[in-house]
Design a protein around this motif. Structure first.
Motif, short mmCIF file in Angstrom:
data_model
loop_
_atom_site.label_atom_id
_atom_site.label_comp_id
_atom_site.label_asym_id
_atom_site.label_seq_id
_atom_site.Cartn_x
_atom_site.Cartn_y
_atom_site.Cartn_z
N LEU A 1 6.59 7.18 -0.24
CA LEU A 1 7.25 7.69 0.96
C LEU A 1 8.31 8.72 0.59
CD1 LEU A 1 7.67 4.38 3.01
CD2 LEU A 1 5.83 6.07 3.13
N LYS A 2 9.06 8.48 -0.48
CA LYS A 2 10.08 9.45 -0.90
C LYS A 2 9.45 10.76 -1.37
CE LYS A 2 13.77 6.22 -2.18
NZ LYS A 2 14.60 5.66 -3.27
N LYS A 3 8.29 10.68 -2.01
CA LYS A 3 7.59 11.89 -2.44
C LYS A 3 7.16 12.72 -1.22
CE LYS A 3 3.44 13.50 -4.90
NZ LYS A 3 4.15 14.53 -5.69
N ILE A 4 6.66 12.04 -0.18
CA ILE A 4 6.25 12.75 1.03
C ILE A 4 7.45 13.41 1.69
CG2 ILE A 4 5.26 12.49 3.34
CD1 ILE A 4 3.57 10.18 2.25
N VAL A 5 8.59 12.70 1.75
CA VAL A 5 9.82 13.28 2.32
C VAL A 5 10.22 14.53 1.54
CG1 VAL A 5 12.30 12.91 2.64
CG2 VAL A 5 10.67 11.12 3.30
N MET B 1 0.82 -1.21 0.00
CA MET B 1 0.00 0.00 0.00
C MET B 1 0.86 1.27 0.00
SD MET B 1 -3.24 -0.84 -0.02
CE MET B 1 -3.08 -2.34 -0.95
N PHE B 2 1.91 1.27 0.84
CA PHE B 2 2.78 2.45 0.97
C PHE B 2 4.09 2.15 0.24
CE2 PHE B 2 -0.13 2.62 4.46
CZ PHE B 2 -0.34 3.97 4.75
N SER B 3 4.09 2.40 -1.04
CA SER B 3 5.30 2.11 -1.82
C SER B 3 6.43 3.07 -1.43
CB SER B 3 5.01 2.25 -3.31
OG SER B 3 4.65 3.58 -3.63
N ILE B 4 7.67 2.65 -1.69
CA ILE B 4 8.82 3.50 -1.37
C ILE B 4 8.76 4.80 -2.16
CG2 ILE B 4 11.34 3.67 -1.50
CD1 ILE B 4 10.35 1.93 0.76
N SER B 5 8.26 4.76 -3.39
CA SER B 5 8.15 5.98 -4.20
C SER B 5 7.20 6.98 -3.53
CB SER B 5 7.67 5.65 -5.61
OG SER B 5 6.40 5.03 -5.58
N LEU C 1 18.49 19.85 13.56
CA LEU C 1 18.45 18.40 13.39
C LEU C 1 18.50 17.97 11.93
CD1 LEU C 1 15.86 17.38 16.13
CD2 LEU C 1 18.36 17.30 16.24
N GLY C 2 18.27 18.90 11.03
CA GLY C 2 18.36 18.58 9.61
C GLY C 2 17.03 18.22 8.98
N LYS C 3 17.06 17.95 7.69
CA LYS C 3 15.85 17.64 6.94
C LYS C 3 15.26 16.30 7.38
CE LYS C 3 17.20 20.11 2.72
NZ LYS C 3 17.44 19.97 1.26
N LEU C 4 13.98 16.13 7.04
CA LEU C 4 13.30 14.86 7.29
C LEU C 4 13.94 13.77 6.44
CD1 LEU C 4 10.77 13.36 8.50
CD2 LEU C 4 9.59 13.98 6.38
N THR C 5 14.18 12.62 7.05
CA THR C 5 14.74 11.48 6.33
C THR C 5 13.67 10.41 6.13
OG1 THR C 5 15.43 10.35 8.35
CG2 THR C 5 16.99 11.92 7.38
N LEU C 6 13.97 9.44 5.28
CA LEU C 6 13.03 8.35 5.04
C LEU C 6 12.79 7.55 6.33
CD1 LEU C 6 11.33 6.93 2.88
CD2 LEU C 6 13.31 5.48 2.38
N ALA C 7 13.84 7.33 7.11
CA ALA C 7 13.69 6.60 8.37
C ALA C 7 12.79 7.36 9.34
CB ALA C 7 15.06 6.36 9.01
N GLU C 8 12.94 8.68 9.37
CA GLU C 8 12.08 9.49 10.24
C GLU C 8 10.63 9.45 9.78
OE1 GLU C 8 14.16 13.16 12.44
OE2 GLU C 8 14.22 13.32 10.25
N LEU C 9 10.40 9.47 8.47
CA LEU C 9 9.02 9.40 7.99
C LEU C 9 8.38 8.07 8.38
CD1 LEU C 9 6.63 10.55 6.41
CD2 LEU C 9 7.60 9.51 4.34
N LYS C 10 9.12 6.98 8.27
CA LYS C 10 8.59 5.69 8.70
C LYS C 10 8.28 5.72 10.20
CE LYS C 10 11.15 3.02 5.23
NZ LYS C 10 12.23 2.02 5.01
N GLY C 11 9.18 6.34 10.98
CA GLY C 11 8.92 6.48 12.40
C GLY C 11 7.72 7.36 12.68
N PHE C 12 7.53 8.39 11.87
CA PHE C 12 6.37 9.28 12.01
C PHE C 12 5.07 8.51 11.76
CE2 PHE C 12 3.31 12.10 9.83
CZ PHE C 12 3.08 13.03 10.82
#
Length: 498
Positions: free
Chosen positions: A50-54, A44-48, A86-97
Motif C-alpha cells: 500500500l505504501k508503494k502504491i501511495v 494479501m495487501f501488505s502495508i509495504s 487537497l494535498g498528496k494521496l495518503t495511506l488512509a485515502e488509498l484504503k478508502g479508494f
C-alpha cells in the motif's frame, strides 16, 4: 514386447495408490484463529504494498502537474488544481479508494459520476461520505504502481508491455504461495480479463464471454479455486514458444516451475489446448501426475486417432505408466480422448463412462469455479488504461483468496463472501470517513455552502474559487447562500465568507 509399444488393456486394472505427497497441504503462516476479516485482507495487501502504491501515485501526479506547468496548460479551472489544494494521496485515502472500488462491485451503477448524484431516487450517500467525485477520479487517474521514468518505452529494445502492472502480479503470486499449500489436484487453464484496449497484449478468444481481453495463464487448486500462480500473456513477440514445443506444454512447465511444485507428486488437470503425450512423459520424470483431454491432431497412437467405437464404448491403451482412453458417449457425439499417468483403466459398476472421464470433470471444474467467483463482485468497469483494468481485476482476486483463507482458519458459523467483503469495506473506509468528517467540522456550519443556483439568463459572475488564480473565470451559476459566482465543479472547494 518392446517397452515403448502401446498395447490394449481391459478394465478393471489393479488399483494402486499414488505416491505420497511431499508437502503438507493447507494454510500456513496464519493469524490466530477466528480473526476479523480485515486481518485476512492485510495478508494479501501488505502495508509495504500500500505504501508503494501511495508513493508511485504521488510521484506520477507530480510528474503530470509539472508537465502541464511547463507546457502552460495548467489552467485555472483545471481539476488538477484540486489535487494541489487537497494535498498528496495518503495511506488512509488509498484504503478508502480500495474500499470504494470493492463497493462498486457490490453496488452497480452505469457510470462513475452516478455514484455521486444527489437525486433522491438514485443517490448513494456512502460514496459522498468517503470522497468527493473529483477527488476519487483524480486518484483513479493518477493511480500507479511503477515509476514511468524507469519503465522502458515502446520504442525501446527492453520494452515490456506488462511492466506497468508487474509489481502487483509478483506481489500476488508471492502472497498466494506464502499462506497456502494446495492439495494434490491442480488445474491449469486460461482466463480472459475483458477489455478492448489497443495493446499488443489484447487477445480475441471467441469462446469466452468477453471475446476480447488480456489473457492470464492460471494454476489453481482444483477443489477450492485458490490461485497458486498466474502469468499474463504478453503476445507472441514477448512470450515466444521454445522450438520443438507447444505453447500449452510450455505454459504448464513454466507455471509449475515458478510455483515450485515439481517433484512433490502433484496431479495436474488440463484441457486439450495444453495436453500432449510428450508433456505427460516429461512430467512423469519430474514426479508429477497428469490427466487431460487430447486433441485429434496431436501425436498419439493410430488406434486412438481413429477408433471404431459404438455408443457408450471405451478403448484403453497403455504404454508403461501412461494410459490413453477414447470414449464415445453417443453415436452423434465426437469421440473424446484422454491421456493420464494417474488413473487406471476402469469403469463404474453401474454405467459405461470410464472413471478417467469422471475424475477429469470433477477436478477440471476448479478453474471455472475460480473464474465464476472472481467475476461476481467485480464491476468490470471500462478504463482508458488497459493495465488499470487488469490491476483492479487482480485486486478482486486477492480479496477472494483472502476469503478462502478466512474460511479455512475460522471456527463456527462463517460469514458469506458478501458479508466478508462488506466487513473489509467498512474497516478500510473508517479512517478516511472520519478524516473527512473532522475536516468538515473545522468549517463552521454557517459558512458551509448549501446549494448552487442559476443566474438570470445572460448574466455571469466571476467564479469565487478559480478566478483567484490571476485569471477571470466567468460562471453562470452562484452560491445560494452567499450569492458569489461559482462553477459547479468548484462548489465543493468553496467556503462562504462571513
Amino acid at each position: 514386447m518392446a517397452t515403448n509399444a502401446w498395447f490394449r488393456v481391459y478394465p478393471p486394472e489393479p488399483d494402486e495408490n499414488l505416491d505420497q505427497m511431499r508437502t503438507n497441504p493447507g494454510t500456513k503462516n496464519m493469524p490466530r484463529r477466528n480473526s476479523a476479516p480485515i486481518t485476512y485482507f492485510y495478508l494479501m495487501f501488505s502495508i509495504s504494498l500500500l505504501k508503494k502504491i501511495v508513493k508511485e501515485t504521488n510521484r506520477y501526479a507530480n510528474q503530470v502537474i509539472q508537465k502541464k506547468i511547463r507546457e502552460h496548460t495548467y489552467h485555472a479551472s483545471s481539476r488538477l488544481r484540486l489535487w494541489t489544494k487537497l494535498g498528496k494521496l495518503t495511506l488512509a485515502e488509498l484504503k478508502g479508494f480500495l474500499a470504494t472500488i470493492f463497493n462498486m462491485g457490490i453496488v452497480r451503477k452505469p457510470t462513475i459520476p452516478m455514484y455521486w448524484v444527489k437525486r433522491s431516487s438514485q443517490q448513494t450517500i456512502w460514496f459522498r461520505k468517503i470522497f468527493s467525485r473529483n477527488r476519487f477520479q483524480l486518484i483513479l487517474r493518477f493511480f500507479h504502481l511503477v515509476d514511468n521514468r524507469k519503465t522502458p518505452q515502446r520504442n525501446s529494445d527492453h520494452y515490456n508491455p506488462a511492466a506497468w502492472f508487474k509489481p502487483i502480479v509478483d506481489h500476488a503470486n508471492m502472497q498466494f504461495k506464502r499462506y497456502y499449500t494446495p492439495n494434490r489436484e491442480l488445474s491449469i487453464d486460461e482466463s480472459l480479463v475483458g477489455t478492448k484496449a489497443r495493446t499488443v497484449m489484447t487477445q480475441n478468444i471467441p469462446t469466452k464471454a468477453h471475446k476480447f481481453g488480456i489473457k492470464l495463464w492460471m494454476l489453481v487448486e482444483a477443489t477450492s479455486g485458490y490461485i497458486i500462480h498466474f502469468l499474463p500473456y504478453r503476445g507472441k513477440r514477448y512470450d515466444p514458444v521454445p522450438a520443438n514445443d507447444t505453447q500449452g506444454s510450455h505454459i504448464v512447465k513454466k507455471l509449475m516451475t515458478e510455483a515450485d511444485l515439481f517433484h512433490k507428486n502433484y496431479h495436474v488437470f488440463c484441457d486439450n489446448f495444453f495436453t500432449s503425450i510428450p508433456l505427460v512423459r516429461h512430467l512423469k520424470t519430474l514426479r508429477t501426475y497428469f490427466t487431460g483431454t487430447l486433441r485429434a491432431n496431436r501425436q498419439m497412437p493410430e488406434s486412438l486417432r481413429n477408433p471404431q467405437l459404438r455408443e457408450n464404448e471405451s478403448l484403453f491403451i497403455r504404454q508403461r505408466e501412461i494410459m490413453c482412453v477414447a470414449y464415445k458417449e453417443r453415436q452423434n457425439r465426437t469421440t473424446v480422448r484422454f491421456v493420464t499417468s494417474a488413473v487406471k483403466a476402469s469403469t463404474p459398476a453401474h454405467g459405461h463412462k470410464p472413471v478417467v472421464s469422471t475424475v477429469y470433470s470433477k477436478y477440471m471444474g476448479g478453474f471455472d469455479l475460480n473464474d465464476m467467483m472472481s467475476g461476481i463482485y467485480d464491476d468490470k468497469r471500462k478504463t482508458k488504461t488497459m493495465w488499470k483494468r487488469l490491476a483492479i481485476n487482480i485486486f478482486h482476486r486477492m480479496v477472494l483468496k483472502a476469503y478462502i483463507l478466512y474460511t479455512k482458519n475460522t471456527d463456527g458459523k462463517l460469514l458469506s463472501r458478501l458479508e466478508f467483503i462488506q466487513s473489509v469495506i467498512d474497516a478500510l473506509a473508517a479512517e478516511q470517513i472520519e478524516n473527512r468528517q473532522h475536516r468538515d467540522r473545522n468549517v463552521p456550519a454557517a459558512n458551509r455552502p448549501q446549494r448552487i443556483e442559476k443566474l438570470e439568463r445572460g448574466k455571469q459572475k466571476n467564479c469565487i474559487v478559480c478566478s483567484r488564480f490571476n485569471q477571470r473565470r466567468r460562471a453562470s451559476t452562484k452560491c445560494g447562500k452567499c450569492n458569489k459566482g461559482i462553477h459547479g465543479m468548484c462548489f465543493n472547494q468553496h467556503v462562504c465568507e462571513e
